[in-house]
Each structure stands twice: as structure tokens, then as C-alpha cells.
Design an enzyme around this catalytic site. Structure first.
Site, mmCIF file in Angstrom:
data_model
loop_
_atom_site.group_PDB
_atom_site.id
_atom_site.type_symbol
_atom_site.label_atom_id
_atom_site.label_comp_id
_atom_site.label_asym_id
_atom_site.label_seq_id
_atom_site.Cartn_x
_atom_site.Cartn_y
_atom_site.Cartn_z
ATOM 1 C CE LYS A 10 -3.827 -2.138 2.028
ATOM 2 N NZ LYS A 10 -4.709 -2.044 3.907
ATOM 3 C CB CYS A 11 4.315 1.725 1.369
ATOM 4 S SG CYS A 11 5.630 3.278 1.618
ATOM 5 N N GLY A 12 4.060 3.430 -1.534
ATOM 6 C CA GLY A 12 4.083 4.140 -3.049
ATOM 7 C C GLY A 12 5.817 3.930 -2.928
#
Length: 137
Positions: A10-12
Site C-alpha cells: 500500500k506504500c508508494g
């Protein structure tokens, strides 16, 4: 070359780091640390190998950091690690382990020093272009 990434899909920043590793020709072991957190011993070892203070591995954004009062100086490193074990979301990401070392890859281009080869330029999800090559003379 073997590599491991402690990853949050979920983390860019974590996604960008993973794609740079793959662009270098390596398929890393991907550990989604929120689903499979490291053991305390593994976490302590990772932190030590990054060369960073424990506090620098704490993630603030999107975590219970403020609610737990972790910004206060009263917490020991062992206590901060206890909090990370109880709330793995507090572990900053991505952490990459390679034969060349261990890094907290924030920003994601910190992974470039760990890669087996130059990947040229890479366009992050936000459109920023990073280059692993030497600057033009």
C-alpha cells in the site's frame, strides 16, 4: 544476487523500491511485514545493520505514533522495539537486505547503492525521474 525487501504494497515508496530492484534483474524475497512481521531478534538485527538509531526506524504517518506518545524522549530503544513488535505498522519501510548492506530506502532511490547493476533512469509512480547512472560531464 539475493535480496529481501520488507514491503508494504500500500506504500508508494515501497512499491517504487520493489520495481527498481526488479528492473536491476533481481527478483527479491518479498516479505509483507504487516502480514509476517519479523521476530524481535530479526528486527533488532535489521536495525543494527542499517546503522540507524532505533528512533529513525519508527514510522509516524498513518500509525499510532502520536497516540502512544512515542515522540517523547522517555522511551528506551528496547521499549521502542516493543512498540514496533506490538504495532508492526510502526516499522518504517521499505527495508532492503542485500549482499551490499541493509538500508531503510526512504526515499526509494536509496536502494540504488544496493543493486547489482545500474538501472539507468526510473520513473516513480508520482512521475519523478531518478537515475542510477553517473551524472553527465
Amino acid at each position: 544476487m539475493s535480496m529481501t525487501i520488507y514491503h508494504n504494497p500500500k506504500c508508494g515508496t515501497s512499491r517504487n523500491t520493489l520495481e527498481m530492484i526488479r528492473k536491476s534483474g533481481v527478483e527479491p524475497q518479498v516479505i509483507e511485514y504487516l502480514k509476517t512481521p519479523p521476530s524481535r531478534e530479526e528486527l533488532v538485527d535489521l536495525i543494527k545493520r542499517t546503522g540507524l538509531p532505533v528512533r529513525d526506524i519508527l514510522r509516524q504517518k498513518g500509525t499510532p505514533y502520536d497516540e502512544l506518545g512515542l515522540g517523547e524522549d522517555r522511551w528506551t530503544d528496547d521499549q521502542l522495539i516493543d512498540f514496533m513488535m506490538e504495532h508492526p505498522i510502526l516499522i518504517n519501510r521499505p527495508i532492503v537486505v542485500s549482499e551490499k548492506g541493509v538500508r531503510l530506502c526512504r526515499p526509494s532511490e536509496k536502494v540504488l547503492d544496493l543493486l547489482p547493476k545500474d538501472i539507468g533512469s526510473f520513473t516513480k509512480e508520482d512521475g519523478e525521474v531518478v537515475s542510477s547512472g553517473a551524472p553527465d560531464a
